[in-house]
Design a protein around this motif. Sequence first.
Motif, PDB file in Angstrom:
ATOM      1  N   THR A 246      49.567  43.055 123.002  1.00 25.44           N
ATOM      2  CA  THR A 246      48.850  41.697 123.060  1.00 25.44           C
ATOM      3  C   THR A 246      47.205  42.079 122.991  1.00 25.44           C
ATOM      4  OG1 THR A 246      50.613  40.537 124.131  1.00 25.44           O
ATOM      5  CG2 THR A 246      48.743  39.527 124.159  1.00 25.44           C
ATOM      6  N   LEU A 247      46.766  41.053 122.221  1.00 21.83           N
ATOM      7  CA  LEU A 247      45.248  41.277 121.873  1.00 21.83           C
ATOM      8  C   LEU A 247      44.568  40.061 122.476  1.00 21.83           C
ATOM      9  CD1 LEU A 247      45.225  42.650 118.255  1.00 21.83           C
ATOM     10  CD2 LEU A 247      45.263  44.327 120.483  1.00 21.83           C
ATOM     11  N   GLY A 248      43.233  40.334 122.967  1.00 24.29           N
ATOM     12  CA  GLY A 248      42.516  39.049 123.387  1.00 24.29           C
ATOM     13  C   GLY A 248      42.136  38.365 122.140  1.00 24.29           C
ATOM     14  N   GLY A 249      41.891  37.010 122.188  1.00 23.86           N
ATOM     15  CA  GLY A 249      41.403  36.331 121.001  1.00 23.86           C
ATOM     16  C   GLY A 249      40.034  36.609 120.611  1.00 23.86           C
ATOM     17  N   GLY A 250      39.773  36.766 119.478  1.00 22.01           N
ATOM     18  CA  GLY A 250      38.340  37.155 118.954  1.00 22.01           C
ATOM     19  C   GLY A 250      37.623  35.973 118.543  1.00 22.01           C
ATOM     20  N   GLY A 251      38.108  34.666 118.427  1.00 18.18           N
ATOM     21  CA  GLY A 251      37.500  33.317 118.199  1.00 18.18           C
ATOM     22  C   GLY A 251      37.513  33.260 116.835  1.00 18.18           C
ATOM     23  N   GLY A 252      37.205  32.013 116.639  1.00 11.76           N
ATOM     24  CA  GLY A 252      37.330  31.530 114.972  1.00 11.76           C
ATOM     25  C   GLY A 252      38.522  31.163 114.484  1.00 11.76           C
ATOM     26  N   ALA A 253      38.927  30.522 113.553  1.00 10.22           N
ATOM     27  CA  ALA A 253      39.904  29.979 112.978  1.00 10.22           C
ATOM     28  C   ALA A 253      40.915  31.254 112.711  1.00 10.22           C
ATOM     29  CB  ALA A 253      39.791  29.147 111.929  1.00 10.22           C
ATOM     30  N   ILE A 254      42.125  31.205 112.898  1.00 10.89           N
ATOM     31  CA  ILE A 254      42.952  32.086 112.217  1.00 10.89           C
ATOM     32  C   ILE A 254      43.693  31.613 110.937  1.00 10.89           C
ATOM     33  CG2 ILE A 254      44.983  33.360 112.620  1.00 10.89           C
ATOM     34  CD1 ILE A 254      44.341  33.300 115.819  1.00 10.89           C
ATOM     35  N   PRO A 255      43.350  32.285 109.774  1.00 11.15           N
ATOM     36  CA  PRO A 255      44.213  31.745 108.568  1.00 11.15           C
ATOM     37  C   PRO A 255      45.733  32.125 108.521  1.00 11.15           C
ATOM     38  CG  PRO A 255      43.007  33.752 108.149  1.00 11.15           C
ATOM     39  CD  PRO A 255      42.568  33.693 109.679  1.00 11.15           C
ATOM     40  N   SER A 256      46.352  31.178 107.533  1.00 11.91           N
ATOM     41  CA  SER A 256      47.526  31.516 107.444  1.00 11.91           C
ATOM     42  C   SER A 256      47.887  32.642 106.860  1.00 11.91           C
ATOM     43  CB  SER A 256      48.118  30.172 106.508  1.00 11.91           C
ATOM     44  OG  SER A 256      47.940  29.104 106.912  1.00 11.91           O
ATOM     45  N   ARG A 257      49.079  33.320 107.414  1.00 16.20           N
ATOM     46  CA  ARG A 257      49.443  34.738 106.983  1.00 16.20           C
ATOM     47  C   ARG A 257      50.871  34.933 107.074  1.00 16.20           C
ATOM     48  NH1 ARG A 257      48.327  37.935 111.274  1.00 16.20           N
ATOM     49  NH2 ARG A 257      50.203  39.074 111.362  1.00 16.20           N
ATOM     50  N   ILE A 258      51.391  35.454 105.896  1.00 14.06           N
ATOM     51  CA  ILE A 258      52.938  35.826 105.950  1.00 14.06           C
ATOM     52  C   ILE A 258      52.965  37.331 105.756  1.00 14.06           C
ATOM     53  CG2 ILE A 258      54.909  35.578 104.504  1.00 14.06           C
ATOM     54  CD1 ILE A 258      54.336  33.074 105.986  1.00 14.06           C
ATOM     55  N   ASP A 259      53.630  38.025 106.373  1.00 10.28           N
ATOM     56  CA  ASP A 259      53.945  39.418 106.430  1.00 10.28           C
ATOM     57  C   ASP A 259      55.210  39.694 105.866  1.00 10.28           C
ATOM     58  OD1 ASP A 259      51.432  39.538 107.784  1.00 10.28           O
ATOM     59  OD2 ASP A 259      52.546  39.324 109.556  1.00 10.28           O
ATOM     60  N   ILE A 260      55.592  40.608 104.723  1.00  9.08           N
ATOM     61  CA  ILE A 260      56.903  41.116 104.300  1.00  9.08           C
ATOM     62  C   ILE A 260      57.154  42.381 104.475  1.00  9.08           C
ATOM     63  CG2 ILE A 260      58.058  41.120 102.329  1.00  9.08           C
ATOM     64  CD1 ILE A 260      57.379  38.297 103.046  1.00  9.08           C
ATOM     65  N   PRO A 261      57.964  43.024 105.464  1.00 12.76           N
ATOM     66  CA  PRO A 261      58.045  44.323 105.763  1.00 12.76           C
ATOM     67  C   PRO A 261      58.815  44.935 104.864  1.00 12.76           C
ATOM     68  CG  PRO A 261      58.909  42.706 107.672  1.00 12.76           C
ATOM     69  CD  PRO A 261      58.546  41.913 106.238  1.00 12.76           C
ATOM     70  N   SER A 262      58.628  46.473 104.535  1.00  5.99           N
ATOM     71  CA  SER A 262      59.591  47.171 103.970  1.00  5.99           C
ATOM     72  C   SER A 262      59.894  48.447 104.869  1.00  5.99           C
ATOM     73  CB  SER A 262      59.016  47.794 102.590  1.00  5.99           C
ATOM     74  OG  SER A 262      57.881  48.631 102.913  1.00  5.99           O
ATOM     75  N   THR A 263      60.588  49.561 104.381  1.00  5.90           N
ATOM     76  CA  THR A 263      61.127  50.602 105.599  1.00  5.90           C
ATOM     77  C   THR A 263      59.583  51.156 105.866  1.00  5.90           C
ATOM     78  OG1 THR A 263      62.850  51.023 104.278  1.00  5.90           O
ATOM     79  CG2 THR A 263      62.232  52.520 105.585  1.00  5.90           C
ATOM     80  N   HIS A 264      58.648  51.345 105.145  1.00  4.70           N
ATOM     81  CA  HIS A 264      57.358  51.978 105.646  1.00  4.70           C
ATOM     82  C   HIS A 264      56.241  51.144 105.638  1.00  4.70           C
ATOM     83  CE1 HIS A 264      59.727  55.739 105.556  1.00  4.70           C
ATOM     84  NE2 HIS A 264      60.343  55.301 104.400  1.00  4.70           N
ATOM     85  N   THR A 265      56.172  49.967 105.019  1.00  6.06           N
ATOM     86  CA  THR A 265      55.154  49.282 105.075  1.00  6.06           C
ATOM     87  C   THR A 265      55.296  47.585 105.490  1.00  6.06           C
ATOM     88  OG1 THR A 265      55.405  48.677 102.708  1.00  6.06           O
ATOM     89  CG2 THR A 265      54.248  50.734 102.764  1.00  6.06           C
ATOM     90  N   TRP A 266      53.901  46.917 105.251  1.00  8.60           N
ATOM     91  CA  TRP A 266      53.934  45.647 105.576  1.00  8.60           C
ATOM     92  C   TRP A 266      53.293  45.041 104.380  1.00  8.60           C
ATOM     93  CZ3 TRP A 266      52.985  48.620 109.783  1.00  8.60           C
ATOM     94  CH2 TRP A 266      54.188  48.501 110.521  1.00  8.60           C
ATOM     95  N   HIS A 267      53.384  44.196 103.371  1.00  3.71           N
ATOM     96  CA  HIS A 267      52.926  43.449 102.507  1.00  3.71           C
ATOM     97  C   HIS A 267      52.236  42.190 103.198  1.00  3.71           C
ATOM     98  CE1 HIS A 267      51.802  43.865  97.968  1.00  3.71           C
ATOM     99  NE2 HIS A 267      51.232  42.654  98.400  1.00  3.71           N
ATOM    100  N   ILE A 268      50.942  42.221 102.898  1.00  4.54           N
ATOM    101  CA  ILE A 268      50.219  40.946 103.997  1.00  4.54           C
ATOM    102  C   ILE A 268      49.760  39.934 103.018  1.00  4.54           C
ATOM    103  CG2 ILE A 268      48.373  40.503 105.645  1.00  4.54           C
ATOM    104  CD1 ILE A 268      50.560  42.485 106.721  1.00  4.54           C
ATOM    105  N   PHE A 269      50.017  38.853 103.075  1.00  7.34           N
ATOM    106  CA  PHE A 269      49.691  37.702 102.300  1.00  7.34           C
ATOM    107  C   PHE A 269      48.793  36.857 103.260  1.00  7.34           C
ATOM    108  CE2 PHE A 269      53.236  39.452 100.531  1.00  7.34           C
ATOM    109  CZ  PHE A 269      53.105  39.280  99.031  1.00  7.34           C
ATOM    110  N   ARG A 270      47.314  36.853 103.043  1.00 11.63           N
ATOM    111  CA  ARG A 270      46.488  35.966 104.029  1.00 11.63           C
ATOM    112  C   ARG A 270      45.497  35.207 103.128  1.00 11.63           C
ATOM    113  NH1 ARG A 270      41.426  37.328 106.112  1.00 11.63           N
ATOM    114  NH2 ARG A 270      41.149  36.829 108.344  1.00 11.63           N
ATOM    115  N   ALA A 271      45.549  33.935 103.707  1.00  9.94           N
ATOM    116  CA  ALA A 271      44.617  33.097 103.070  1.00  9.94           C
ATOM    117  C   ALA A 271      43.189  33.308 103.384  1.00  9.94           C
ATOM    118  CB  ALA A 271      44.949  31.672 103.737  1.00  9.94           C
ATOM    119  N   ASP A 272      42.232  32.825 102.480  1.00 10.17           N
ATOM    120  CA  ASP A 272      40.771  32.698 102.944  1.00 10.17           C
ATOM    121  C   ASP A 272      40.541  31.803 103.970  1.00 10.17           C
ATOM    122  OD1 ASP A 272      38.048  32.459 102.779  1.00 10.17           O
ATOM    123  OD2 ASP A 272      37.757  32.393 100.734  1.00 10.17           O
TER     124      ASP A 272
END
Length: 348
Positions: A246-272
């Motif tokens: 668990t991380l402390g909040g860094g402030g500011g708006a958190i954009p929408s994000r979808i993470d798609i896992p694979s065996t060794h990676t995550w493909h990150i889809f993150r809004a501006d």
Amino acid sequence: MLQLKPYVPLLRTGIAEVDAYRSLYPDIKDRTFPIFLARPWPNASHLQLTVKRIKEAVGDQPFGLSLDADRHGFDNSRAAQREFDALFNESRGFQAYYNFVGDIGGAVPVLQSTRSPDILLHQLGNAERLDRGLIVHQRRGATIPLSDILIDMPPLPHDTLFVVDAGWSRNYIDLESWALPVLERIVNALPEAEIVVMSSSFPDSFSHIIGDAEETGSERRLYSALTQRFQQTDLTYGDWGSTRPTLGGGGGAIPSRIDIPSTHTWHIFRADPDLDPGFPEVAWIAHHHECFNLVPDCWGKETVAITDDQGAGVTGRQVAAAARINMHMTIQSGGSSILPTDEVPYQD
């Protein structure tokens, strides 16, 4: 203890983690042995609600049940927090904790950390009387080397499982340099021991991503390196289920994000952050990316696929996290992920 189950996820009892496990298809649950770090359920009056949620998630499957030490002594006036804190009482070898576990069908106790050899001995006796086995969870950063101490103690309870947990780091060297000597000491002293090797490297920052990018994980790399080094040892793969501390909040708006896992990676889809169209559009982009087709059928994949602006699918960060964790556990279990005909995707 594992009965050939090939995957051991370590999960806090947060809403996203428990929802993700509950929503695994039955054939995937058959291939996993989860270890839950219990904490009071959000806004619950009593700790029993945590137990209820775990049992709803696992059904009749066995599971490990420890305590989330990060929530010990948390400033909360509810009875659930007092009940939780009482389980850390070391009296008679954490008798309160072992009684708590003993009242939960299918729950296997996890050795609790203490500096007292006498209390460790009492715990071994409590576990022996409970007769469900014992999990020895040794994590990087822990101040007490439980596995080292136990090696020199009397025989361990029948069906003892060692969990060598290299903890969280984005630096692979941190993980391997700690895990290798710990595993070596256990194997040299107890060559027939059943051992889980686990770690976490899920990213702690995504601010460098606008659009999509791939992030590499170290969990499988660590397991592969240690299985090659200890080829005659009974090692099983584990991880933190695609979560991090668990991380402390860094402030500011958190954009929408979808993470798609694979065996060794995550493909990150993150809004501006300045032009966030919301989860429906980010999920649509993820759904139509080539990485999405590589994910086996599961609740998490279906949840991303059905996301729309009418309230279906991913509606916020909690559901997005549950979907990622569910996809990750499905992939790491190595199962076929067959949806029963009477099952439908869960919507909260």
